[in-house]
Design a protein around this motif. Structure first.
Motif, PDB file in Angstrom:
ATOM      1  N   SER A 122     -41.712  24.206 -11.422  1.00  0.00           N
ATOM      2  CA  SER A 122     -42.693  23.137 -11.560  1.00  0.00           C
ATOM      3  C   SER A 122     -43.856  23.291 -10.577  1.00  0.00           C
ATOM      4  O   SER A 122     -44.975  22.880 -10.880  1.00  0.00           O
ATOM      5  CB  SER A 122     -42.038  21.762 -11.426  1.00  0.00           C
ATOM      6  OG  SER A 122     -41.241  21.680 -10.293  1.00  0.00           O
ATOM      7  N   LEU A 123     -43.617  23.882  -9.407  1.00  0.00           N
ATOM      8  CA  LEU A 123     -44.726  24.135  -8.470  1.00  0.00           C
ATOM      9  C   LEU A 123     -45.646  25.228  -9.007  1.00  0.00           C
ATOM     10  O   LEU A 123     -46.861  25.164  -8.823  1.00  0.00           O
ATOM     11  CB  LEU A 123     -44.194  24.536  -7.095  1.00  0.00           C
ATOM     12  CG  LEU A 123     -43.665  23.414  -6.219  1.00  0.00           C
ATOM     13  CD1 LEU A 123     -43.105  23.961  -4.930  1.00  0.00           C
ATOM     14  CD2 LEU A 123     -44.743  22.398  -5.927  1.00  0.00           C
ATOM     15  N   ASP A 124     -45.071  26.229  -9.661  1.00  0.00           N
ATOM     16  CA  ASP A 124     -45.882  27.292 -10.264  1.00  0.00           C
ATOM     17  C   ASP A 124     -46.862  26.690 -11.268  1.00  0.00           C
ATOM     18  O   ASP A 124     -48.038  27.046 -11.304  1.00  0.00           O
ATOM     19  CB  ASP A 124     -44.990  28.310 -10.977  1.00  0.00           C
ATOM     20  CG  ASP A 124     -44.089  29.073 -10.029  1.00  0.00           C
ATOM     21  OD1 ASP A 124     -43.723  28.519  -8.983  1.00  0.00           O
ATOM     22  OD2 ASP A 124     -43.744  30.227 -10.336  1.00  0.00           O
ATOM     23  N   GLN A 125     -46.372  25.756 -12.078  1.00  0.00           N
ATOM     24  CA  GLN A 125     -47.213  25.135 -13.104  1.00  0.00           C
ATOM     25  C   GLN A 125     -48.257  24.215 -12.468  1.00  0.00           C
ATOM     26  O   GLN A 125     -49.408  24.197 -12.888  1.00  0.00           O
ATOM     27  CB  GLN A 125     -46.350  24.345 -14.079  1.00  0.00           C
ATOM     28  CG  GLN A 125     -45.436  25.228 -14.901  1.00  0.00           C
ATOM     29  CD  GLN A 125     -44.378  24.441 -15.659  1.00  0.00           C
ATOM     30  OE1 GLN A 125     -44.253  23.239 -15.491  1.00  0.00           O
ATOM     31  NE2 GLN A 125     -43.615  25.145 -16.479  1.00  0.00           N
ATOM     32  N   ALA A 126     -47.853  23.441 -11.464  1.00  0.00           N
ATOM     33  CA  ALA A 126     -48.769  22.480 -10.842  1.00  0.00           C
ATOM     34  C   ALA A 126     -49.906  23.179 -10.098  1.00  0.00           C
ATOM     35  O   ALA A 126     -51.034  22.689 -10.083  1.00  0.00           O
ATOM     36  CB  ALA A 126     -48.008  21.571  -9.886  1.00  0.00           C
ATOM     37  N   LEU A 127     -49.621  24.316  -9.473  1.00  0.00           N
ATOM     38  CA  LEU A 127     -50.628  25.026  -8.683  1.00  0.00           C
ATOM     39  C   LEU A 127     -51.266  26.199  -9.425  1.00  0.00           C
ATOM     40  O   LEU A 127     -52.097  26.917  -8.874  1.00  0.00           O
ATOM     41  CB  LEU A 127     -50.020  25.510  -7.360  1.00  0.00           C
ATOM     42  CG  LEU A 127     -49.541  24.398  -6.427  1.00  0.00           C
ATOM     43  CD1 LEU A 127     -48.807  24.980  -5.235  1.00  0.00           C
ATOM     44  CD2 LEU A 127     -50.687  23.536  -5.957  1.00  0.00           C
ATOM     45  N   ASN A 128     -50.845  26.431 -10.671  1.00  0.00           N
ATOM     46  CA  ASN A 128     -51.386  27.511 -11.509  1.00  0.00           C
ATOM     47  C   ASN A 128     -51.310  28.875 -10.838  1.00  0.00           C
ATOM     48  O   ASN A 128     -52.265  29.647 -10.859  1.00  0.00           O
ATOM     49  CB  ASN A 128     -52.841  27.216 -11.900  1.00  0.00           C
ATOM     50  CG  ASN A 128     -52.968  25.973 -12.729  1.00  0.00           C
ATOM     51  OD1 ASN A 128     -52.067  25.631 -13.501  1.00  0.00           O
ATOM     52  ND2 ASN A 128     -54.064  25.265 -12.561  1.00  0.00           N
TER      53      ASN A 128
END
Length: 97
Positions: free
Chosen positions: A64-70
């Protein structure tokens, strides 16, 4: 005296709205480096996560951090984040008694 408004932020792991002081900000700068932002004032794309080691592990499993921070976040950063969250949680428990 007027009550001050408590700033709320959304946790990327649990999708819960919580007070900003109960969370930690993570930021991705222009170069793509991801870091912990204890002041909450660094420039870049920010995301918040609760001060809970279980939620940090959950965010790692779901990316989910990968997605939030692109960006792609490596396992070493998650280890650093986990130790930071555990330290801050222990600190707040000592302070609150």
């Amino acid at each position: 005296m007027r009550q001050r408004k408590v700033p709320m932020r959304k946790c990327v792991a649990s999708n819960e709205m919580k007070p900003k002081k109960e969370m930690v900000r993570l930021v991705r700068d222009k170069e793509g480096n991801v870091s912990i932002d204890p002041t909450g004032k660094k420039n870049g794309r920010g995301a918040y996560i609760s001060l809970d080691p279980i939620l940090v592990k959950q965010a790692q499993n779901k990316n989910s951090l990968d997605q939030a921070l692109n960006t792609k976040i490596d396992a070493a950063f998650y280890e650093e984040l986990l130790s930071y969250v555990e330290y801050q949680k222990a600190r707040s428990e000592l302070k609150n008694g």
